[in-house]
Each structure stands twice: as C-alpha cells, then as structure tokens.
Motif scaffolding. Structure first.
Motif, PDB file in Angstrom:
ATOM      1  N   GLU A   1      -4.618  17.745   5.504  1.00 36.86           N
ATOM      2  CA  GLU A   1      -3.492  17.725   6.441  1.00 36.86           C
ATOM      3  C   GLU A   1      -2.198  18.217   5.788  1.00 36.86           C
ATOM      4  N   ALA A   2      -2.313  18.875   4.642  1.00 36.35           N
ATOM      5  CA  ALA A   2      -1.143  19.375   3.925  1.00 36.35           C
ATOM      6  C   ALA A   2      -1.390  20.814   3.493  1.00 36.35           C
ATOM      7  N   THR A   3      -0.315  21.553   3.319  1.00 38.18           N
ATOM      8  CA  THR A   3      -0.389  22.942   2.886  1.00 38.18           C
ATOM      9  C   THR A   3       0.582  23.155   1.742  1.00 38.18           C
ATOM     10  N   ALA A   4       0.109  23.777   0.656  1.00 42.02           N
ATOM     11  CA  ALA A   4       0.976  24.127  -0.466  1.00 42.02           C
ATOM     12  C   ALA A   4       1.545  25.524  -0.218  1.00 42.02           C
ATOM     13  N   LEU A   5       2.854  25.626  -0.190  1.00 44.67           N
ATOM     14  CA  LEU A   5       3.530  26.899   0.013  1.00 44.67           C
ATOM     15  C   LEU A   5       4.410  27.197  -1.187  1.00 44.67           C
ATOM     16  N   PRO A   6       4.720  28.465  -1.440  1.00 50.64           N
ATOM     17  CA  PRO A   6       5.618  28.782  -2.549  1.00 50.64           C
ATOM     18  C   PRO A   6       6.985  28.106  -2.345  1.00 50.64           C
ATOM     19  N   GLY A   7       7.485  27.503  -3.399  1.00 55.69           N
ATOM     20  CA  GLY A   7       8.791  26.866  -3.339  1.00 55.69           C
ATOM     21  C   GLY A   7       9.862  27.795  -3.905  1.00 55.69           C
ATOM     22  N   PRO A   8      11.112  27.397  -3.780  1.00 61.77           N
ATOM     23  CA  PRO A   8      12.211  28.272  -4.223  1.00 61.77           C
ATOM     24  C   PRO A   8      12.227  28.531  -5.721  1.00 61.77           C
ATOM     25  N   GLY A   9      11.619  27.666  -6.515  1.00 61.75           N
ATOM     26  CA  GLY A   9      11.627  27.847  -7.959  1.00 61.75           C
ATOM     27  C   GLY A   9      10.358  28.445  -8.533  1.00 61.75           C
ATOM     28  N   LEU A  10       9.417  28.873  -7.683  1.00 60.74           N
ATOM     29  CA  LEU A  10       8.134  29.388  -8.149  1.00 60.74           C
ATOM     30  C   LEU A  10       8.301  30.541  -9.118  1.00 60.74           C
TER      31      LEU A  10
ATOM     32  N   ASP B   1       0.848  -1.180   0.000  1.00 60.39           N
ATOM     33  CA  ASP B   1       0.000   0.000   0.000  1.00 60.39           C
ATOM     34  C   ASP B   1       0.888   1.236   0.000  1.00 60.39           C
ATOM     35  N   LEU B   2       0.287   2.371  -0.278  1.00 58.76           N
ATOM     36  CA  LEU B   2       1.010   3.641  -0.303  1.00 58.76           C
ATOM     37  C   LEU B   2       0.500   4.537   0.810  1.00 58.76           C
ATOM     38  N   ARG B   3       1.424   5.215   1.432  1.00 56.17           N
ATOM     39  CA  ARG B   3       1.066   6.183   2.470  1.00 56.17           C
ATOM     40  C   ARG B   3       1.932   7.412   2.295  1.00 56.17           C
ATOM     41  N   LEU B   4       1.360   8.568   2.605  1.00 54.72           N
ATOM     42  CA  LEU B   4       2.120   9.812   2.589  1.00 54.72           C
ATOM     43  C   LEU B   4       2.638  10.092   3.987  1.00 54.72           C
ATOM     44  N   HIS B   5       3.887  10.539   4.063  1.00 56.81           N
ATOM     45  CA  HIS B   5       4.496  10.926   5.333  1.00 56.81           C
ATOM     46  C   HIS B   5       5.234  12.242   5.147  1.00 56.81           C
TER      47      HIS B   5
ATOM     48  N   HIS C   1       5.479  11.783  10.175  1.00 59.00           N
ATOM     49  CA  HIS C   1       4.052  11.766  10.483  1.00 59.00           C
ATOM     50  C   HIS C   1       3.264  11.371   9.251  1.00 59.00           C
ATOM     51  N   GLU C   2       2.262  10.500   9.436  1.00 54.77           N
ATOM     52  CA  GLU C   2       1.415  10.132   8.311  1.00 54.77           C
ATOM     53  C   GLU C   2       0.514  11.307   7.950  1.00 54.77           C
ATOM     54  N   VAL C   3       0.369  11.555   6.648  1.00 60.36           N
ATOM     55  CA  VAL C   3      -0.492  12.608   6.122  1.00 60.36           C
ATOM     56  C   VAL C   3      -1.665  11.903   5.454  1.00 60.36           C
TER      57      VAL C   3
END
Length: 153
Positions: A140-149, A124-128, A133-135
């Motif tokens: 339970e996740a936040t998209a933030l600007p990355g360095p290459g945006l 199975d697949l899980r996000l961590h 921590h399991e997501v």
C-alpha cells in the motif's frame, strides 16, 4: 517503486549509526531509564570496552548526552541521557520488539509488554499517510524519488 541504486540512502546511513547489537541494547536500557555505566553494563551484558565505545559513539552522534553526577565520597562520573534525536528512535525500538514478539519470542509469549501510562492499554504501532489513512504494509506504499536523491553516475 524506486528501482535505482541510491547513493545517499537513509536506511544505509541509519544502519551505520544503529546497526549493531550493543548499540540497540544500550538504547533499550536508556529508554527504560537506565543512565549509569555500571547499570547499562548489567542490563546489556556488554563487555566494558565495548560499552564504553558504544556510549562514546552514541554521544558523538548526538543520541545521548553526558551529564555529570557525583555520589558522596566518590569521584565525579557521567550518566547518559537520551537527547531529542535519541528519543526519536523510540518507534524503531518498539517496532523491533513487536517483530521479535511475533516471530522469535518464547512459546509463553513476550518477555515485556509496553503499555500506555495514561490508561494501561498495550502500545502498538501503525503507519499512516499524511492524510491519516492507515497503511497496512508495503503493498500500500510507493517509493518515489525524493528531492535529495543522488544516484551513482
């Protein structure tokens, strides 16, 4: 959450390479150890010209590499092997398969079950997160600007 149009979106760029049915079916076959053109065609059902074009693109993108082989009495041909870049797509194909198993499989269940070769348990697949921590999902996740945006002007 990031609420701006992203000019250099990784999802969009990935779909430019992978976002076509035959491409994903060729990769499925490659992950199952299929390497030769005729076997890839039989496994995918792709028309010859379509398969040839997809294989060329996957080689060009560095997901597959050609390796020559020759059967006795036959001309030299190429087989197609996954590169490291191609192997890194395995979780994506498993995620697509699991989604399909959940939402579009036949009533009898999935046609294929992937198991761990070492113990036989289903994979199975899980996000961590990086701290382990399991997501459980997007809430339970936040998209933030990355360095290459890069945003359009």
């Amino acid at each position: 959450m990031l609420h701006t149009r992203v000019e250099n979106c990784s999802i969009e760029r990935s779909l430019a390479v992978l976002g076509e049915k035959w491409t994903l079916l060729v990769l499925r076959e490659a992950f199952n150890g299929v390497r030769r053109f005729a076997d890839l065609q039989a496994g995918t059902g792709a028309p010859r010209q379509v398969l040839s074009a997809r294989l060329s693109r996957l080689v060009e993108e560095g997901l597959l590499r050609k390796t020559p082989y020759q059967e006795p009495g036959q001309r030299q041909r190429d087989e197609y092997r996954l590169t490291e870049k191609g192997l890194d797509l395995y979780p994506i194909l498993i995620a697509l398969m699991h989604w399909g198993d959940r939402y579009v499989a036949d009533p009898e269940g999935p046609s294929v079950v992937i198991t761990h070769r070492g113990c036989g348990a289903p994979v199975d697949l899980r996000l961590h997160c990086a701290d382990g921590h399991e997501v459980a999902g997007p809430r339970e996740a936040t998209a933030l600007p990355g360095p290459g945006l890069r945003s359009p002007a």
